[in-house]
Enzyme design. Structure first.
Site, PDB file in Angstrom:
ATOM      1  N   LYS A 202      -0.385 -11.745 -27.309  1.00 48.33           N
ATOM      2  CA  LYS A 202      -0.824 -11.440 -25.937  1.00 48.33           C
ATOM      3  C   LYS A 202      -0.016 -12.247 -24.925  1.00 48.33           C
ATOM      4  CE  LYS A 202      -5.281  -9.886 -27.493  1.00 48.33           C
ATOM      5  NZ  LYS A 202      -6.648 -10.182 -27.914  1.00 48.33           N
TER       6      LYS A 202
ATOM      7  N   GLN B 186     -10.922 -14.731 -26.951  1.00 45.82           N
ATOM      8  CA  GLN B 186     -10.574 -14.145 -28.254  1.00 45.82           C
ATOM      9  C   GLN B 186     -11.771 -14.244 -29.207  1.00 45.82           C
ATOM     10  OE1 GLN B 186      -7.505 -12.618 -29.037  1.00 45.82           O
ATOM     11  NE2 GLN B 186      -8.672 -12.004 -30.838  1.00 45.82           N
TER      12      GLN B 186
ATOM     13  N   ASP C  46     -11.236  -6.975 -20.803  1.00 49.69           N
ATOM     14  CA  ASP C  46     -11.534  -6.380 -22.109  1.00 49.69           C
ATOM     15  C   ASP C  46     -12.550  -5.248 -21.987  1.00 49.69           C
ATOM     16  OD1 ASP C  46     -10.145  -7.155 -24.334  1.00 49.69           O
ATOM     17  OD2 ASP C  46     -11.350  -8.949 -24.719  1.00 49.69           O
TER      18      ASP C  46
END
Ligand code: NDP
Length: 284
Positions: free
Chosen positions: A52, A96, A119
């Site tokens: 990422k 995460q 997200d």
């Protein structure tokens, strides 16, 4: 034989376009910023986080990485999220998953500002998706929709069969297909006559996590097949949820694994971060 839907190429095209939009924002004094929070030492999570960060760097997005020890408390993590919610350089916050067991994932995800929830997992953004006015859409299903669009697949009126009903993939992709006016069937582990249901589909979206369980012979000739599944078999080989070799003989278009949906997920994370930064720029 069906056309290969090249996720790598679609993702690369989108990232190139995004890099030029980032440069335009830079010129206005706004650098899109993504905060990436990693708690603990999970090796797979470390790999995802470094991918990422690399993707951000390539696109010109500023990535602010927070690596916290595995024994971090929920209060400490919530404190960091509060700080990032109020940090004007940060347009997106990514925590995460999975988190260590002393931390309640749901509490943490709910604490992220819905306006930085790139997200798309916050109940606010889930609700916006359900009501047909999405803000941030979850990255993997959003990537699936972009791939269908890039391939010229028109969903209106089509029968879409989704296998899998997770909050991360199956349910949101079903809502997105519904919003695109498809007739949607969602299958799961209790579904009866799965081959018959898959056989009716104009578009099959598999998100199960079981190697090659969707047989090529089930696919209606001419159907489009999107395989979200990533399954490791043996030491190194990755396969999808669909029996690729047999399915590609019947499908009009199909995604490979790897190189299909995978590269789109991070691309959509960058996309959401960029959209968030555009919102910030418009308020200046
Ligand atoms: P989950 O395990 O959360 O969900 C799997 C779904 O498959 C469940 O709804 C389950 O049904 C259903 N299922 C399980 N067995 C069967 C069966 N025999 N017949 C029909 N349905 C079945 O997985 P995710 O949605 O998180 O992920 C799915 C796959 O996609 C995985 O391989 C994952 O690695 C991959 N993935 C890939 C991403 C990418 O970037 N390419 C990102 C996210 C996921 P039930 O609800 O009844 O248990």
């Amino acid at each position: 034989m069906g056309k290969l839907i090249d996720g790598k190429a679609i993702a690369a095209g989108m990232r190139k376009e995004m890099a030029s939009q980032v440069a335009e924002l830079e010129a206005k004094g706004v650098t899109p910023g993504l905060a990436v929070v990693l708690v603990g030492e999970d090796p797979a999570s470390r790999v995802y986080v470094s991918m990422k960060n690399k993707a951000c760097a390539e696109t010109g997005i500023f990535s602010d990485e927070y690596k916290l020890p595995g024994e971090t408390t929920q209060e400490e993590l919530l404190g960091l999220i509060e700080k990032l919610n109020n940090d004007s350089r940060i347009d997106g916050i990514l925590v995460q998953l999975p988190l260590p067991k002393q931390i309640d994932e749901k509490v943490v995800l709910d604490a992220i500002s819905p306006f930085k929830d790139v997200d798309g997992f916050h109940p606010y953004n889930v609700g916006r998706l359900v009501t047909g006015s999405p803000v941030f859409q979850p990255c993997t299903p959003f990537g699936v929709m972009k791939m269908l669009e890039a391939t010229g697949v028109e969903l209106a009126g089509k029968d879409v069969v989704i296998i899998g009903r997770s909050n991360i993939v199956g349910k949101p992709v079903a809502l997105m297909c519904l919003a695109a006016s498809a007739t949607v069937t969602i299958c799961h582990s209790r579904t009866e006559n799965l081959p018959e249901k898959v056989g009716r589909a104009d578009v099959v979206i598999a998100a199960v996590g079981r190697p090659e369980m969707i047989k090529g012979a089930w696919i209606k000739p001419g159907a489009v097949v999107i395989d979200v599944g990533v399954n490791r078999v043996g030491e190194k080989k990755l396969v999808g949820d669909v029996e690729f070799e047999a399915a590609k003989e019947r499908a009009s278009a199909i995604t490979p694994v790897p190189g299909g949906v995978g590269p789109m997920t991070i691309t959509m994370l960058l996309f959401n971060t960029l959209e968030s930064a555009k919102g910030r720029a418009s308020q200046q």
